[in-house]
Design a protein around this motif. Sequence first.
Motif, PDB file in Angstrom:
ATOM      1  N   LEU A   5      28.739  -3.980 -23.409  1.00 22.27           N
ATOM      2  CA  LEU A   5      29.121  -4.902 -22.167  1.00 22.27           C
ATOM      3  C   LEU A   5      30.395  -4.338 -21.680  1.00 22.27           C
ATOM      4  CD1 LEU A   5      28.055  -7.181 -20.380  1.00 22.27           C
ATOM      5  CD2 LEU A   5      29.346  -8.692 -21.926  1.00 22.27           C
TER       6      LEU A   5
ATOM      7  N   ASP B  18      27.078 -14.065 -15.810  1.00 17.27           N
ATOM      8  CA  ASP B  18      26.183 -13.269 -16.555  1.00 17.27           C
ATOM      9  C   ASP B  18      26.641 -12.634 -17.633  1.00 17.27           C
ATOM     10  OD1 ASP B  18      24.606 -13.404 -13.907  1.00 17.27           O
ATOM     11  OD2 ASP B  18      26.099 -11.857 -13.013  1.00 17.27           O
ATOM     12  N   ALA B  19      27.915 -12.361 -17.945  1.00 12.86           N
ATOM     13  CA  ALA B  19      28.266 -11.996 -19.221  1.00 12.86           C
ATOM     14  C   ALA B  19      28.253 -13.046 -20.463  1.00 12.86           C
ATOM     15  CB  ALA B  19      29.669 -11.551 -19.047  1.00 12.86           C
TER      16      ALA B  19
ATOM     17  N   ARG C 128      25.860 -15.067 -20.515  1.00 12.67           N
ATOM     18  CA  ARG C 128      24.502 -15.121 -21.105  1.00 12.67           C
ATOM     19  C   ARG C 128      24.367 -13.829 -21.764  1.00 12.67           C
ATOM     20  NH1 ARG C 128      20.146 -18.172 -20.071  1.00 12.67           N
ATOM     21  NH2 ARG C 128      18.007 -17.258 -20.150  1.00 12.67           N
ATOM     22  N   GLN C 129      24.666 -12.551 -21.375  1.00  7.82           N
ATOM     23  CA  GLN C 129      24.553 -11.484 -22.073  1.00  7.82           C
ATOM     24  C   GLN C 129      24.903 -11.606 -23.672  1.00  7.82           C
ATOM     25  OE1 GLN C 129      25.871  -8.928 -18.782  1.00  7.82           O
ATOM     26  NE2 GLN C 129      24.510  -7.780 -19.667  1.00  7.82           N
TER      27      GLN C 129
ATOM     28  N   ASN D 186      17.110 -14.095 -23.025  1.00 11.81           N
ATOM     29  CA  ASN D 186      17.304 -12.913 -22.084  1.00 11.81           C
ATOM     30  C   ASN D 186      18.699 -12.986 -21.553  1.00 11.81           C
ATOM     31  OD1 ASN D 186      16.935 -11.240 -19.996  1.00 11.81           O
ATOM     32  ND2 ASN D 186      15.766 -12.646 -18.653  1.00 11.81           N
ATOM     33  N   GLY D 187      19.121 -11.790 -21.925  1.00 10.65           N
ATOM     34  CA  GLY D 187      20.394 -11.709 -21.330  1.00 10.65           C
ATOM     35  C   GLY D 187      20.852 -10.988 -19.980  1.00 10.65           C
ATOM     36  N   GLN D 188      19.949 -10.710 -19.460  1.00  8.41           N
ATOM     37  CA  GLN D 188      19.836 -10.408 -18.170  1.00  8.41           C
ATOM     38  C   GLN D 188      19.859 -11.269 -17.043  1.00  8.41           C
ATOM     39  OE1 GLN D 188      20.128  -6.915 -17.889  1.00  8.41           O
ATOM     40  NE2 GLN D 188      20.112  -6.779 -20.132  1.00  8.41           N
TER      41      GLN D 188
END
Length: 359
Positions: free
Chosen positions: A327, A341-342, A344-345, A357-359
């Motif tokens: 990342l 977003d980071a 979640r990733q 889902n990390g996207q």
Amino acid sequence: MRPRVVCGIAAAVALFATACGSGGGGGNASVTAQAAPAGGYPVKVADCAGKETVIAKSPARIVTSNAAGLEMLLRLGAGDRVIGTGFPPGKGTLPADLADQGAKVPVLGDKTIPKEKLLGSGADLYVDTFGAMPVMGGGATGPSEEEFAAAGIQHVYLLSTACAGTPKAAKAPRTDLAGIEDDLRRLGAVTGTAARAEELVSGMEQRIGEVRTALAGVPEDKRPGYFVFDFDAGTKQPVAVCGRQVANAVITLAGARNVFADCDADFKTGSWEDVVARNPDWIQLSVRNRGTEEATRKAFDDAEAFLRSFPATKDLKAVQEGHFVRLGSEVTTIAGVRNADAVRQIAAAVHPDLVKNGQ
């Protein structure tokens, strides 16, 4: 922070923003913009010391100190008013939907904008990520407030990054993204894009909220230890992400435990012995975007290969188990919308059964 550390971190993230400027915890009373009841002008915004600036009308010519403020303005829909930036975004740094517009912004300084060029830019607003940080061009080397006023430039800050080391900076570890959200709201109020700012903040809160709900059953003592390996800062001495850095909030919200959360700073140069002693469960391979997918992938590969071969790290739990998170620096240690977003990733990597889902 010692200058050598700043230079190391700058190699990884300064083209986007200075991660070294990160302030304290998630909240700060001075980050709130006070707009007129109808959502118009005047707008009052405060600096790190609480001193207010009154914005009487929508700015038409904006200069940003670096690409952190630039990306926020692009997302707010005020990018067409940006007439220059320092620390311009490198190729691949901005997300694809903003890259073309960002590339058209004139570069006033490859790093810090020279004082004379900034004052003569014709700007009516300067968005400052740095604040009083002389090593990165703020404070002692930048224009004084009197010089800004004489040039007709109003000076506002991204307080989530500019307030480190000031008397009002929170000292507790940063555990949420409220400061970044407040910066978006402040810029939205200043540029007349408050509605768009609320959309961006709502989107961040929704994504973070989904992760928080998914991880609600994970007790504190089950959070895996997490270490951000800033490969671009060098391998001789690791640079630890500390509790006051925005990445600490990202890691915490993702259901992990920053193994260096206890150091009261944003970044700190340490030793590999320190890392070994804390034996993280997961290691983030943090590199800056190299401009192409192939080149960036190679940088991640090189970072992983170092950890697998270096005597001090090859036997770490995370290395032995292959627990690596690939990342980029730009979404982890830099304040912005993509911090959500980071979250979640990272959560999808360390809690794959809970966050799919990390996207």
